[in-house]
Design an enzyme around this catalytic site. Sequence first.
Site, PDB file in Angstrom:
ATOM      1  N   CYS A   2      75.130  -4.838  59.513  1.00  0.00           N
ATOM      2  CA  CYS A   2      76.309  -5.629  59.169  1.00  0.00           C
ATOM      3  C   CYS A   2      77.581  -4.781  59.277  1.00  0.00           C
ATOM      4  O   CYS A   2      77.549  -3.557  59.162  1.00  0.00           O
ATOM      5  CB  CYS A   2      76.213  -6.114  57.731  1.00  0.00           C
ATOM      6  N   LYS A 590      73.695  -0.231  66.551  1.00  0.00           N
ATOM      7  CA  LYS A 590      74.109   1.154  66.840  1.00  0.00           C
ATOM      8  C   LYS A 590      73.944   2.036  65.600  1.00  0.00           C
ATOM      9  O   LYS A 590      73.592   3.195  65.699  1.00  0.00           O
ATOM     10  CB  LYS A 590      75.575   1.146  67.289  1.00  0.00           C
TER      11      LYS A 590
HETATM   12  O1  M6R Z   1      73.301   7.591  64.677  1.00  0.00           O
HETATM   13  P1  M6R Z   1      71.976   8.275  64.813  1.00  0.00           P
HETATM   14  O2  M6R Z   1      71.977   9.355  65.822  1.00  0.00           O
HETATM   15  O3  M6R Z   1      71.449   8.767  63.501  1.00  0.00           O
HETATM   16  O4  M6R Z   1      70.982   7.146  65.312  1.00  0.00           O
HETATM   17  C1  M6R Z   1      69.598   7.356  65.363  1.00  0.00           C
HETATM   18  C2  M6R Z   1      68.914   6.297  66.180  1.00  0.00           C
HETATM   19  O5  M6R Z   1      69.058   5.043  65.588  1.00  0.00           O
HETATM   20  C3  M6R Z   1      69.474   6.238  67.605  1.00  0.00           C
HETATM   21  O6  M6R Z   1      69.418   7.482  68.226  1.00  0.00           O
HETATM   22  C4  M6R Z   1      68.685   5.223  68.455  1.00  0.00           C
HETATM   23  O7  M6R Z   1      67.379   5.663  68.602  1.00  0.00           O
HETATM   24  C5  M6R Z   1      69.379   5.059  69.806  1.00  0.00           C
HETATM   25  N1  M6R Z   1      70.022   3.776  69.846  1.00  0.00           N
HETATM   26  C6  M6R Z   1      68.468   5.169  70.978  1.00  0.00           C
HETATM   27  O8  M6R Z   1      69.169   5.031  72.167  1.00  0.00           O
END
Ligand code: M6R
Length: 595
Positions: A2, A590
């Site tokens: 959200c 994201k």
């Molecule tokens: O913001 P973060 O790096 O902590 O996010 C971790 C994962 O949610 C993120 O890397 C996710 O796996 C990607 N969308 C993959 O492309």
Amino acid sequence: MCGILGIITLKPRAIGRDLVAGGKRLSYRGYDSVGCAVMSDGKIDLRKDVGKVDEVSKKLNFSEMHGDRGVIQLRWATFGAPSKNNAQPHLDCDGDMVGAHNGNIVNTPQLREQFMREGHTVRSTNDGELCIHAVEKYYDEGYNMVDSIRKAYGDLRGDYAFIIFNNKEKKLYAVKKGSGLVVGIGKDEMYCSSDLPSLLPLTKKIIFLSDGEIVSLSPKEAKVFGVSDGKEIKKKIIEYRENAEHAKKGGYEHFMLKEINEQPVAAEDLIELLDESEYADKFLDVIKSSDKVFFVGCGSSYHACLLGSYYFGNIAKKVVIPVVAPQFISEYGHTVDDKTCVVLVSQSGETKDVINAMNYAKEKTDKILGVINVIGSTLMNSSKVYLPLAAGYEVSVPATKTFINQCVMFLYLAKKMGGKSCDDMKKLPPLIKDTIESTTDDCKRLAGYLKKWDDMYCLGYGSTYGIAREAALKIKEITYSHCEGMYSSEFKHGPLSAVRRGYPVMFISSLKDVDVIVSHMNEVICRGGRAISIAEKSEGMVRNASELIELPHSTDYFSPVLAAIPAQLIAYYLSVSRGINPDFPRNLSKTITVD
Ligand code: M6R
């Protein structure tokens, strides 16, 4: 996840338009419904429905919503199915107060029952509505808004942030507990939002809130209060410099492709920053003085940790344990002490699993290091030393340039710690550029072949293991095909049975490991499978691979980073060929701010 954004302005105007524009900037987080509430002529005008911002705002005419304060919310369903009723914002019982949240209220069933028992009109099964009733309850008992929010804070369990206002006072209130909340200072206007980038087109003057803080906004003033004692807290206003170019596709069909093409510059910027900043040394001093080191992350960030631990082991001769954030507490929690260093890696700096690991580790050690891309994020603010990835804003849900910069960062740090010169790091950005240019056509062609397969594997060995995992994640994430990433030598221990005529198995290899990878490729080829290799040209690869995506000649330490690029491109072109928008894959977000 959200997203919430609120605006309060001196003179009433068509703030619906700004709320919609702000909502669009939050849409990268992923969502299924949208709602907007504006205080208009003493009445709360609330409109909401399931669908995308453009669609819902057009249908319900958000842009004509006129008033002096308002909130927009994009909802990613957890408590309560995606529906008009469950969409946020929510009203209190008599429609005098409205608000919206971001995060999770974990005692939702108990609170719903309680409020219904107490005679509240609960209209949805969504947890966000409970924030409003929780505040309403105390407000109706005679407490002012700040004290009502403080008391509600004690009742609402979980991690969240919410924005709330009523029809009596010209104020907008918000509170932060575990979810992002940032305040923007404008001229005769104030804003607050789940994240910084959504505010930057409105103002560059920012206040970062901490957990347990309430902000009371009037058009000319932002006052922050502590939840614990209700006392005012003086906060620093930070002048933020960043242009809004990141929010445009710059001629590319998708943000993902734009961000892949930004990788050479992003890597160059990072290397320059690391060369100039004293923080790399400070960061490494903490690692050097530690007995145990963990690299902790989720998804792509975790895959960068896998490569990072390889670099640290091989170059800096420092053993590092890479671990997925949710596993950290359960598996290694008991081993953390004041000589343990925990390096938390997260582009957003808000991933809940990572923040949980950080909060846990903080109780036992002060050696908390952060690697983040989003300035002002929770992880940045809570780290003893943090290093920014300097990748610029990444819009697309699939991590590309932030992943590459995480890998570049680890290589740089490992070299520095191992007493090696980092001068040759400057050769990496042009190699990244070469790789994009020289592999794009092959990747497009390969995507055409892979289109008919809904299942495949991606294998790596040694330095390329983390990249194989990352390649598989990218394919899964944006093509909706199953793709498993694993150690290539593990393939014969079970998954080999999947191989049949034409079955695609991708192999990612550094020059060092060609011989072993060639054996693994042949195990696939002799059973009719198609062994697609991402590697530098070598006799072994040319003679054995069914197909070779050729990487430019570099070093054993650079080539894993370069190999991630064709993997991104293959996933991208496969996604597009299936009619999927790779920027916003279904069900994903994201920034994952829930457990
Ligand atoms: O913001 P973060 O790096 O902590 O996010 C971790 C994962 O949610 C993120 O890397 C996710 O796996 C990607 N969308 C993959 O492309």
